[in-house]
Design a protein around this motif. Structure first.
Motif, short mmCIF file in Angstrom:
data_model
loop_
_atom_site.label_atom_id
_atom_site.label_comp_id
_atom_site.label_asym_id
_atom_site.label_seq_id
_atom_site.Cartn_x
_atom_site.Cartn_y
_atom_site.Cartn_z
N PRO A 151 0.83 -1.21 0.00
CA PRO A 151 0.00 0.00 0.00
C PRO A 151 0.86 1.26 0.00
O PRO A 151 1.99 1.26 0.49
N LEU A 152 0.29 2.33 -0.52
CA LEU A 152 0.99 3.62 -0.54
C LEU A 152 0.68 4.37 0.74
O LEU A 152 -0.47 4.66 1.05
N GLU A 153 1.73 4.69 1.49
CA GLU A 153 1.60 5.47 2.72
C GLU A 153 2.42 6.74 2.57
O GLU A 153 3.51 6.73 2.01
N THR A 231 -2.47 6.54 1.71
CA THR A 231 -2.94 6.55 3.10
C THR A 231 -2.16 7.61 3.87
O THR A 231 -0.92 7.62 3.84
N TYR A 232 -2.89 8.50 4.59
CA TYR A 232 -2.21 9.54 5.36
C TYR A 232 -3.04 9.90 6.58
O TYR A 232 -4.26 9.74 6.60
N ALA A 233 -2.35 10.38 7.60
CA ALA A 233 -2.98 10.74 8.87
C ALA A 233 -3.80 12.02 8.72
O ALA A 233 -3.63 12.76 7.75
N PRO A 234 -4.71 12.30 9.68
CA PRO A 234 -5.54 13.51 9.59
C PRO A 234 -4.71 14.77 9.50
O PRO A 234 -3.68 14.92 10.17
N ASN A 275 -7.00 9.73 4.89
CA ASN A 275 -7.34 8.56 4.10
C ASN A 275 -6.71 7.32 4.75
O ASN A 275 -5.49 7.27 4.93
N PRO A 276 -7.55 6.35 5.14
CA PRO A 276 -9.02 6.38 5.08
C PRO A 276 -9.58 7.37 6.09
O PRO A 276 -8.83 7.97 6.87
N LEU A 277 -10.90 7.54 6.09
CA LEU A 277 -11.53 8.51 6.97
C LEU A 277 -11.23 8.20 8.43
O LEU A 277 -11.28 7.04 8.86
N ALA A 278 -10.92 9.26 9.18
CA ALA A 278 -10.64 9.10 10.60
C ALA A 278 -11.93 8.95 11.39
O ALA A 278 -13.01 9.35 10.94
N GLN A 279 -11.82 8.37 12.58
CA GLN A 279 -12.97 8.26 13.49
C GLN A 279 -13.06 9.55 14.30
O GLN A 279 -12.12 9.91 15.02
N LEU A 280 -14.18 10.26 14.20
CA LEU A 280 -14.33 11.57 14.82
C LEU A 280 -15.20 11.47 16.07
O LEU A 280 -16.18 10.73 16.10
N SER A 281 -14.83 12.24 17.09
CA SER A 281 -15.62 12.31 18.33
C SER A 281 -15.38 13.67 18.98
O SER A 281 -14.36 14.32 18.74
N LEU A 320 -2.51 5.98 11.43
CA LEU A 320 -1.21 6.62 11.25
C LEU A 320 -1.00 7.79 12.20
O LEU A 320 0.04 8.46 12.13
N GLY A 321 -1.96 8.07 13.07
CA GLY A 321 -1.81 9.18 14.02
C GLY A 321 -3.14 9.88 14.25
O GLY A 321 -4.08 9.74 13.46
N SER A 322 -3.22 10.66 15.32
CA SER A 322 -4.45 11.37 15.68
C SER A 322 -4.18 12.87 15.72
O SER A 322 -3.06 13.32 15.97
#
Length: 555
Positions: A151-153, A231-234, A275-281, A320-322
């Protein structure tokens, strides 16, 4: 005659003729191939005699030249071949083994046509015109293959391989070229493949990479285009805000402050690019470890905001990070009045007034119609004001000798509204002679005391009936105060007794009418809320006892 002798020589020498054999040729009638590729035409042949010396075979293209069919392939040395096929048409197999297979490389559209076969030895030959094949050349529809190893990161190099496995190894090597907006470098090259090293970035997600392959001998080019899935972090987190019934959105970035009106509904939408979508709260304040979110979606609904506001944080969790983004809601609201509270010290009235609002209010005083602001003083009054955060405080020291029936107002206001509380200073009756009163009380006895109680009950009933009727003007209040029996003054005796305790409350007895005599503060564009207090001079609390004593003395 010479030819006949040559044909009889094998028999004279004892070489037999092939028995039961004839001329035959086995090959497909039609062959289809895409341009730029290679094709093998399988072929087998026979002849009814025994060959002497070297057996030569030939392939011709029929009808290409009106005078002579051009030779395209042969095993006979020093034979001139047609220039368009030179180096591309080859004989495969051994002619003595009756193999006449033909290989064609780097096929182009001009190779389409009909071909026939001929064989000969040192003495004779034969052209197989009754058995020919048609070569059909079509456009190249194959496309290159692009393979990504893993995969591409974002930030991690990856190899992309472009290959044409459907091309033939024997043909001219194709030329490869790459096109990409991402950071790339060329890797190793093989005959039918090329490697590209790619270091993707978040902005490369969704962009394209193109591999182009040119078959130079055939003059044809094909390519493959793919979209990168990186794929990349928010990143670039933001909060979209809509207030009340408004559909307009405000985009706020980290640590932004937003003023909102008290009681207004607010909708917060968290946006995170990943990417992919992060989990938001959503969290109240900063999200501590193992803290429970107040919302587990991208949207936070605040149906009705209070006066406290607060900080709200959106957390985007990703493998990949928050990342977090926060907004501080600052609630705007009109002033809230605390007080005023008043107390007597010697002959001066001291009042304090506090107000809370956002933005911070201004507090000022009025003496009748005279406006007092800021910190000021003279022989009659002293004002001291201060503020801290949403609070504003002011105190007033007032000399009683200023005037009688004077209204003192505390006003607080900001851009969202105003509040006002008025204190009505009422004059008392002249102080009666205390000595005569005490003697009269001693001589009247218990009967006079009972008469006084009945009189007071009667006066309270009259007061309650008057309280049920609205006071229309200052003159109505003055007419009651000027009556011989005491009027409104007796109804306000409750507040007079509290004044004796050096404290004035901000509410009325339920059975007493609110005092009038002062025009309301101008409302204009702001709503004003008023409460009236009545304050008597402390020594006027003796009025009730004096009246009672005087009544008994006249009885």
């Amino acid at each position: 005659m010479s030819l006949q002798l040559l044909l009889l020589l094998p028999m004279l020498w004892g070489v037999p003729m092939a028995q039961g054999q004839s001329y035959w040729l086995e090959l497909p009638e039609s062959v289809t191939v895409q341009e730029g590729l290679c094709v093998l035409v399988p072929c087998n042949f026979s002849y009814p005699w025994t060959a002497f010396g070297t057996l030569y075979v030939f392939w011709f293209r029929k009808g290409m030249d009106g005078h002579q069919d051009p030779l395209v392939a042969t095993n006979k040395p020093n034979q001139k071949l047609h220039e368009s096929t030179h180096g591309r048409f080859f004989l495969l197999g051994d002619p003595h083994a009756q193999n006449c297979s033909l290989s064609i490389r780097d096929v182009n559209l001009g190779d389409s046509g009909t071909y026939f076969f001929r064989m000969e030895d040192s003495f004779r030959g034969h052209s197989y015109l009754d058995k020919m094949f048609s070569l059909n050349v079509t456009a190249l529809t194959h496309r290159p293959h692009i393979h990504i190893l893993g995969p591409l990161e974002s930030g991690r190099p990856r190899n992309l391989t472009c290959s044409v496995p459907w091309a033939c190894e024997q043909g001219t090597a194709p030329a490869f070229s790459w096109t990409s907006a991402a950071l790339t470098s060329l890797g190793p090259r093989a005959r039918l493949s090329s490697v590209l090293t790619l270091t993707p970035r978040p902005q490369d997600h969704g962009t394209s990479v193109t591999c182009q392959v040119k078959f130079l001998a055939a003059g044809v080019t094909v390519e493959r285009n793919i979209q990168l899935n990186v794929t990349y972090a928010p990143q670039n987190m933001a909060i979209s805000i809509s207030q009340g019934n408004s559909t307009a959105l405000m985009i706020l970035h980290n640590s932004s402050a937003l003023p909102i009106l008290e009681g207004q509904a607010v909708r917060l939408l968290c946006v995170a690019d990943s990417n992919p979508l992060a989990q938001l709260s959503w969290f109240w304040g900063s999200p501590a470890l193992n803290a429970t979110p107040i919302s587990t979606s991208a949207v936070l609904e605040l149906p009705r905001t209070g006066t406290t506001g607060g900080d709200f944080t959106c957390l985007a969790r990703h493998p990949l990070g928050s990342q977090t983004v926060s907004v501080s809601l600052s609630v705007l609201y009109p002033p809230q009045l605390l007080g005023p509270s008043c107390s007597w010290e010697d002959e001066d009235l001291h009042c304090g007034c506090s107000s809370r609002a956002q933005p911070a209010p201004s507090v000022r005083w009025r003496l009748g119609e005279r406006l007092l602001e800021g910190n000021s003083s003279n022989a009659s009054f002293t004002i001291t004001s201060s503020s801290s955060g949403p609070w504003a405080n002011s105190s007033l020291s007032l000399s009683w000798e200023l005037s009688s029936s004077l209204r003192v107002s505390c006003e607080a206001r900001n851009v969202h509204g105003a509040r006002s509380t008025a204190i009505l200073l009422l004059p008392g009756k002249p102080e009666p002679r205390a000595e005569g009163v005490l003697g009269a009380v001693g001589g009247a006895g218990i009967v006079a005391l009972l008469s006084l109680c009945l009189f007071l009950i009667f006066r309270v009933k009259i007061c309650r009936k008057k309280a049920a009727q609205p006071v229309q003007s200052t003159e109505d209040v003055n007419s009651v105060e000027g009556s011989g029996s005491g009027g409104l003054e007796e109804c306000l005796i409750h507040n007079s007794q509290q004044a004796h305790q050096h404290q004035v409350r901000t509410d009325y007895p339920s059975d007493c009418p609110a005092p009038a005599g002062a025009s309301p503060i101008s409302r204009e564009e702001m709503e004003l809320q008023e409460t009236f207090l009545s304050v008597h001079k402390p020594q006027e609390q003796k009025v009730t006892n004096s009246e009672s004593a005087e009544i008994k003395r006249h009885k």
